[in-house]
Motif scaffolding. Structure first.
Motif, short mmCIF file in Angstrom:
data_model
loop_
_atom_site.label_atom_id
_atom_site.label_comp_id
_atom_site.label_asym_id
_atom_site.label_seq_id
_atom_site.Cartn_x
_atom_site.Cartn_y
_atom_site.Cartn_z
N LEU A 298 -8.61 1.05 -1.60
CA LEU A 298 -8.19 1.23 -0.39
C LEU A 298 -9.76 1.36 0.20
N ARG A 299 -10.32 0.52 1.17
CA ARG A 299 -11.44 0.91 1.85
C ARG A 299 -11.32 1.55 3.18
N THR A 300 -12.14 2.23 3.47
CA THR A 300 -12.19 3.25 4.83
C THR A 300 -13.42 3.28 5.61
N ARG A 301 -13.39 3.79 6.65
CA ARG A 301 -14.67 4.31 7.55
C ARG A 301 -15.19 5.41 6.70
N VAL A 302 -16.38 5.51 7.09
CA VAL A 302 -17.18 6.42 6.41
C VAL A 302 -17.10 8.18 6.81
N GLY A 303 -16.79 8.78 6.01
CA GLY A 303 -16.35 10.10 6.35
C GLY A 303 -15.19 10.78 5.54
N SER A 304 -15.35 11.97 5.02
CA SER A 304 -14.27 12.26 4.45
C SER A 304 -13.11 12.57 5.02
N PRO A 305 -12.81 12.76 6.43
CA PRO A 305 -11.42 12.53 7.11
C PRO A 305 -10.93 11.35 6.65
N PHE A 306 -11.52 10.27 6.90
CA PHE A 306 -10.99 8.89 6.80
C PHE A 306 -10.42 8.56 5.20
N VAL A 307 -11.09 9.22 4.30
CA VAL A 307 -11.03 8.81 2.74
C VAL A 307 -9.51 9.70 2.61
N ILE A 308 -9.79 10.91 3.15
CA ILE A 308 -8.59 11.80 2.80
C ILE A 308 -7.33 11.30 3.42
N ALA A 309 -7.62 10.64 4.78
CA ALA A 309 -6.29 9.96 5.48
C ALA A 309 -5.90 8.79 4.32
N GLY A 310 -6.87 7.99 3.96
CA GLY A 310 -6.58 7.10 2.93
C GLY A 310 -5.86 7.40 1.74
N MET A 311 -6.29 8.61 1.17
CA MET A 311 -5.58 9.10 0.05
C MET A 311 -4.27 9.43 0.14
N ALA A 312 -3.79 10.04 1.19
CA ALA A 312 -2.69 10.56 1.80
C ALA A 312 -1.72 9.42 1.93
N GLU A 313 -2.26 8.14 2.53
CA GLU A 313 -1.58 6.95 2.68
C GLU A 313 -1.11 6.41 1.43
N THR A 314 -2.18 6.27 0.39
CA THR A 314 -2.03 6.09 -1.00
C THR A 314 -0.73 6.71 -1.63
N ALA A 315 -0.67 7.83 -1.43
CA ALA A 315 0.36 8.67 -1.84
C ALA A 315 1.68 8.23 -1.17
N ARG A 316 1.75 8.15 -0.04
CA ARG A 316 3.11 7.95 0.69
C ARG A 316 3.66 6.75 0.23
N LYS A 317 2.63 5.61 -0.17
CA LYS A 317 3.19 4.30 -0.77
C LYS A 317 3.57 4.36 -2.38
N GLY A 318 3.22 5.60 -2.71
CA GLY A 318 3.95 5.77 -4.13
C GLY A 318 2.66 5.70 -5.12
N GLY A 319 1.37 5.56 -4.60
CA GLY A 319 0.16 5.56 -5.55
C GLY A 319 0.25 6.93 -6.20
N SER A 320 -0.33 6.92 -7.49
CA SER A 320 -0.66 7.95 -8.38
C SER A 320 -1.96 7.91 -9.01
N ALA A 321 -2.59 9.04 -9.48
CA ALA A 321 -3.71 8.96 -10.26
C ALA A 321 -4.92 8.58 -9.12
N ILE A 322 -4.86 9.42 -7.87
CA ILE A 322 -5.70 9.19 -6.72
C ILE A 322 -7.00 9.82 -6.82
N ILE A 323 -8.02 9.27 -6.52
CA ILE A 323 -9.35 9.74 -6.34
C ILE A 323 -9.97 8.87 -5.28
N GLY A 324 -10.81 10.02 -4.36
CA GLY A 324 -11.59 9.30 -3.31
C GLY A 324 -12.92 9.61 -3.73
N PHE A 325 -13.95 8.87 -3.13
CA PHE A 325 -15.20 8.95 -3.04
C PHE A 325 -15.96 8.33 -2.16
N GLU A 326 -17.33 8.84 -1.97
CA GLU A 326 -18.07 8.11 -0.88
C GLU A 326 -19.56 7.87 -1.67
#
Length: 477
Positions: A298-326
């Motif tokens: 999942l691609r996001t805008r730059v900034g940890s708040p956007f990555v964190i929101a993307g990780m939460a979205e991934t989890a809500r959709k049933g995703g697991s083994a989640i990592i974010g990085f910039e």
């Protein structure tokens, strides 16, 4: 007009605009927002700081604001931002880190955490509203508290953070590896030494500094590049490591002194930990999608708040083994990991130590030099740099014209290729017919225009970067 604003990660601006009533008022706004939004937790705020000369004074003003609001302020002293965040989660507490990260010492900032973790963009809006609603007497208050008189939380926070990694990776993870630590003014310099030694590595401290050095792990200073190359040749290290000022962005160089890209560190970390759901900004390499370990990206805008929101979205959709990085190398762990009966708990805030340890452990476990691990990633070639002192009123019209005036953009890029697509998720990411990428983006933390390149070879990447910077400089006038 004040220079203070929310950027990619927290409120930042000139020290002269922050140290005084603004530090007090913005902290009162933060606590007020937590109360308005029912995010009070234990009604405690852990306060940490980096090693900038202005940080203790700002932290003392923040502590006064917390106390005046009827909350408990805990002095955690100088420690990494992720260590502060980890301690706050354990105490159901909010946290405030006084740091300007990698930007120059004449600037500083406040990074906020609710009891559930790093704040998001909606919280930023709520803090701004609560700040603006303060009565004049509160907004103009300039007093501070003695940090020494507060409850202390530094020792417990640092010990818990170090224990988190030493127990998970184990005492033999880096046995036989010789690591140089570029200490400079990183708040993690002693912590890194302790953790690496606990994992079996031999360490050598390098160039400890008494004054603040703005180490940017995404746009490396030429003097840092030269130092790292010199040390690699002189000492024969297996790797050289460091962090930015508050230790949420890593710097890792291989045995040749070549500094690894931040997105490559993220890729190595994902592979080493077996994490397949990846959330990362558009500035990270497109090689991630082509890797053999990435599942959903999942691609996001730059900034940890956007990555964190993307990780939460991934989890809500049933995703697991989640990592974010910039692209700056900061890694956010979105899932608990169990390995060999040892647990590494999720820590969804940017961290420098995790990617440092994973890259070193991946090489040590494979019995290979770090450079070979990087080659196996097949991450392609990139380059990045910035034009300094470019305010938003200059960069914004240039970026807007790139996306809105197709004839202008086609003519501008004609010397290097044909434009086939433009992504304006964050800045203007232009993709050429030959697959090259030229991405212009205004920094969210400083008056800068950044340029990111992807190309088929290192020489071409450097050439395109030079073209991009010179073209932008000309167009900006």
């Amino acid at each position: 007009m004040s220079s203070l604003k929310f950027g990619t990660s927290g409120l930042r601006g000139l020290v002269s605009d922050l140290d005084g009533p603004p530090a007090y008022a913005w902290t009162r706004g933060f606590v007020g927002h937590l109360e308005r939004s029912d995010q009070t937790g234990s009604k405690t705020v852990l306060i940490g700081q980096d090693l900038r000369a202005s940080s203790p004074s700002i932290a003392a003003r923040a502590a006064a604001a917390v106390s005046d609001a009827g909350w408990t302020a805990v002095n955690c002293g100088a420690l990494p931002t992720p260590a502060l965040a980890f301690a706050a989660l354990k105490r159901d507490a909010a946290a405030l880190m006084v740091t300007g990260s990698h930007i120059p010492e004449d600037r500083n900032g406040l990074k906020f955490y609710s009891p559930s973790g790093e704040i998001d963009k909606a919280d930023e809006g709520g803090i701004r509203l609560a700040h603006d609603d303060l009565v004049p007497e509160v907004r103009e208050a300039a007093h501070s508290l003695s940090l020494a008189d507060l409850e202390g939380g530094a020792e417990a926070a640092i010990e818990a953070y170090m224990h988190r990694y030493s127990t998970f990776f184990g005492s033999d993870a880096l046995k036989g590896r010789r690591i140089g630590i570029y200490e400079q003014s990183s708040v993690a310099r002693d912590i890194l030494t302790t953790i690496l030694n606990a994992l079996g590595a031999e360490t050598v401290g390098l160039r400890r500094a008494d004054s603040f050095i703005p180490v940017d792990t995404e746009a490396h200073r030429p003097e840092d590049v030269a130092l790292v190359a010199k040390w690699a040749e002189e000492y024969g290290f297996d790797a050289i490591v460091s962090t930015d000022g508050d230790a949420d962005r890593p710097l890792v160089a291989d045995e040749t002194g070549t500094i690894l890209r931040g997105d490559v560190l993220g890729m190595i970390t994902a592979k080493h930990l077996g994490l397949s759901s990846i959330v990362t900004p558009v500035t990270s390499s497109s090689a991630i999608e082509a890797s053999d370990f990435a599942g959903e990206v999942l691609r996001t805008r730059v900034g940890s708040p956007f990555v964190i929101a993307g990780m939460a979205e991934t989890a809500r959709k049933g995703g697991s083994a989640i990592i974010g990085f910039e692209a700056n190398g900061g890694v956010l762990l979105g899932s608990d990991i169990e390995r060999g009966g040892r647990m590494l708990e999720a820590l969804p805030t940017r961290d420098a130590v995790l990617p440092i340890l994973c890259s070193l452990a991946e090489a040590a476990g494979a019995g290979k030099p770090l450079s070979e691990i990087v080659t196996e990633m097949k991450a392609g070639f990139t380059a990045a740099d910035r034009l300094k002192e470019v305010p938003a009123e200059k960069s914004a019209p240039f970026l807007a014209r790139l996306v809105n005036d197709h004839d202008y953009t086609a003519h501008l890029f004609e010397p290097i290729g044909v434009v086939v697509s433009i992504d304006d998720t964050d800045g203007i990411r232009t993709i050429l017919e030959n697959g090259e990428v030229i991405h212009f983006r205004a920094s969210g933390n400083a008056p800068e225009l950044r340029c990111y390149i992807e190309a088929a070879s290192e020489p071409v990447a450097r050439d395109r970067l030079a073209w991009g910077l010179e073209t932008a400089r000309r167009e900006l006038g």
